[in-house]
Scaffold this motif. Structure first.
Motif, PDB file in Angstrom:
ATOM      1  N   ILE A  88       0.844  -1.204   0.000  1.00 53.02           N
ATOM      2  CA  ILE A  88       0.000   0.000   0.000  1.00 53.02           C
ATOM      3  C   ILE A  88       0.876   1.250   0.000  1.00 53.02           C
ATOM      4  O   ILE A  88       0.594   2.218  -0.716  1.00 53.02           O
ATOM      5  N   GLU A  89       1.935   1.244   0.788  1.00 52.14           N
ATOM      6  CA  GLU A  89       2.830   2.403   0.871  1.00 52.14           C
ATOM      7  C   GLU A  89       3.475   2.732  -0.464  1.00 52.14           C
ATOM      8  O   GLU A  89       3.809   3.881  -0.726  1.00 52.14           O
ATOM      9  N   HIS A  90       3.669   1.722  -1.308  1.00 54.28           N
ATOM     10  CA  HIS A  90       4.359   1.937  -2.577  1.00 54.28           C
ATOM     11  C   HIS A  90       3.433   1.989  -3.781  1.00 54.28           C
ATOM     12  O   HIS A  90       3.864   2.344  -4.878  1.00 54.28           O
ATOM     13  N   ALA A  91       2.184   1.636  -3.599  1.00 53.84           N
ATOM     14  CA  ALA A  91       1.245   1.609  -4.730  1.00 53.84           C
ATOM     15  C   ALA A  91       0.790   3.024  -5.073  1.00 53.84           C
ATOM     16  O   ALA A  91       0.475   3.810  -4.184  1.00 53.84           O
ATOM     17  N   PRO A  92       0.722   3.348  -6.349  1.00 50.86           N
ATOM     18  CA  PRO A  92       0.229   4.673  -6.729  1.00 50.86           C
ATOM     19  C   PRO A  92      -1.286   4.780  -6.513  1.00 50.86           C
ATOM     20  O   PRO A  92      -2.001   3.771  -6.548  1.00 50.86           O
ATOM     21  N   ALA A  93      -1.751   5.977  -6.270  1.00 51.12           N
ATOM     22  CA  ALA A  93      -3.184   6.222  -6.105  1.00 51.12           C
ATOM     23  C   ALA A  93      -3.927   5.698  -7.327  1.00 51.12           C
ATOM     24  O   ALA A  93      -3.455   5.826  -8.463  1.00 51.12           O
ATOM     25  N   ASP A 110       2.018  -5.401  -5.896  1.00 48.93           N
ATOM     26  CA  ASP A 110       1.626  -3.996  -6.045  1.00 48.93           C
ATOM     27  C   ASP A 110       2.029  -3.522  -7.436  1.00 48.93           C
ATOM     28  O   ASP A 110       2.688  -4.246  -8.175  1.00 48.93           O
ATOM     29  N   HIS A 111       1.599  -2.319  -7.785  1.00 43.33           N
ATOM     30  CA  HIS A 111       1.927  -1.744  -9.089  1.00 43.33           C
ATOM     31  C   HIS A 111       2.690  -0.435  -8.926  1.00 43.33           C
ATOM     32  O   HIS A 111       2.535   0.497  -9.702  1.00 43.33           O
ATOM     33  N   GLY A 112       3.516  -0.376  -7.882  1.00 42.38           N
ATOM     34  CA  GLY A 112       4.299   0.823  -7.588  1.00 42.38           C
ATOM     35  C   GLY A 112       5.559   0.916  -8.413  1.00 42.38           C
ATOM     36  O   GLY A 112       5.725   0.197  -9.407  1.00 42.38           O
ATOM     37  N   PRO A 113       6.475   1.782  -7.994  1.00 38.81           N
ATOM     38  CA  PRO A 113       7.698   2.009  -8.760  1.00 38.81           C
ATOM     39  C   PRO A 113       8.687   0.853  -8.684  1.00 38.81           C
ATOM     40  O   PRO A 113       9.613   0.792  -9.493  1.00 38.81           O
ATOM     41  N   GLY A 114       8.512  -0.052  -7.725  1.00 45.96           N
ATOM     42  CA  GLY A 114       9.451  -1.159  -7.592  1.00 45.96           C
ATOM     43  C   GLY A 114      10.807  -0.677  -7.115  1.00 45.96           C
ATOM     44  O   GLY A 114      10.946   0.445  -6.625  1.00 45.96           O
ATOM     45  N   GLU A 159      10.333 -10.363  -6.376  1.00 44.92           N
ATOM     46  CA  GLU A 159      10.755 -10.166  -7.762  1.00 44.92           C
ATOM     47  C   GLU A 159      10.098  -8.920  -8.328  1.00 44.92           C
ATOM     48  O   GLU A 159       9.036  -8.493  -7.860  1.00 44.92           O
ATOM     49  N   ARG A 160      10.747  -8.347  -9.309  1.00 44.41           N
ATOM     50  CA  ARG A 160      10.173  -7.194 -10.001  1.00 44.41           C
ATOM     51  C   ARG A 160       9.006  -7.690 -10.843  1.00 44.41           C
ATOM     52  O   ARG A 160       9.094  -8.726 -11.487  1.00 44.41           O
ATOM     53  N   ALA A 161       7.897  -6.939 -10.819  1.00 45.48           N
ATOM     54  CA  ALA A 161       6.708  -7.351 -11.551  1.00 45.48           C
ATOM     55  C   ALA A 161       6.415  -6.438 -12.737  1.00 45.48           C
ATOM     56  O   ALA A 161       5.547  -6.737 -13.540  1.00 45.48           O
TER      57      ALA A 161
END
Length: 176
Positions: A88-93, A110-114, A159-161
């Motif tokens: 949640i902390e890394h996921a974009p709005a 998540d779909h954040g910056p990784g 792993e990077r997604a």
């Protein structure tokens, strides 16, 4: 107000250090048959307000809602809660964080910056913190997850997604 904020921050750090110390001792665990979907739903419910504040949707999917593992229920909850908080902390709005439960594994995505590939091994290091954080944690949450997994005889990998990260918890056949 600033003093209360500092006290809350320090209290959280002490709590995290105590959890890490507890997670490191396998004798602290009480193993039983645990329905994984129930624990995942509980963790998602616990973090729903945080997710809403970040405009992130949480979703759980399972190949079988009655799937059960031998685990310490509280430790599994803590592991999932920490993985979800991190996501949640890394996921974009406007994005989502998913929990996918399979027979012998569980993944949080998540779909954040990784992170850069070179930083992946650092994620489970105590006190290491990534650059893209919304909070001011001490960098202990993922270390706690790693200790819980080790105490259960499980493997936790990241792993990077593209975009984001996927944390996968794998059970060995003996512990499934």
């Amino acid at each position: 107000a600033a003093l209360l904020k500092d006290v809350a921050y320090m209290s959280r750090q002490v709590q995290q250090l105590l959890l890490l110390a507890e997670a490191s001792e396998a004798t602290n665990y009480d193993f039983s048959t645990v329905r994984v979907r129930e624990v995942a739903d509980e963790a998602v419910g616990y973090l729903q307000r945080m997710a809403e504040g970040a405009d992130v949707k949480l979703a759980v999917s399972a190949v079988d809602d009655t799937l059960a593992w031998q685990a310490d229920r509280g430790a599994l909850f803590t592991l999932l809660k920490n993985l979800l908080e991190n996501a949640i902390e890394h996921a974009p709005a406007g994005s989502s964080v998913g929990v996918e439960i399979r027979e012998n594994s569980l993944a949080v995505r998540d779909h954040g910056p990784g992170v850069d590939a070179a930083q992946l091994p650092l994620l489970f290091e105590r006190f290491w913190r990534g650059a893209h954080r919304r909070d001011h944690g001490a960098g202990l949450g993922l270390s706690i997850c790693h200790e819980v997994a080790r105490a259960h005889g499980w493997q936790l990998v990241v792993e990077r997604a593209e975009p984001g990260l996927r944390f996968t918890l794998s059970l060995t056949p003996a512990s499934a």
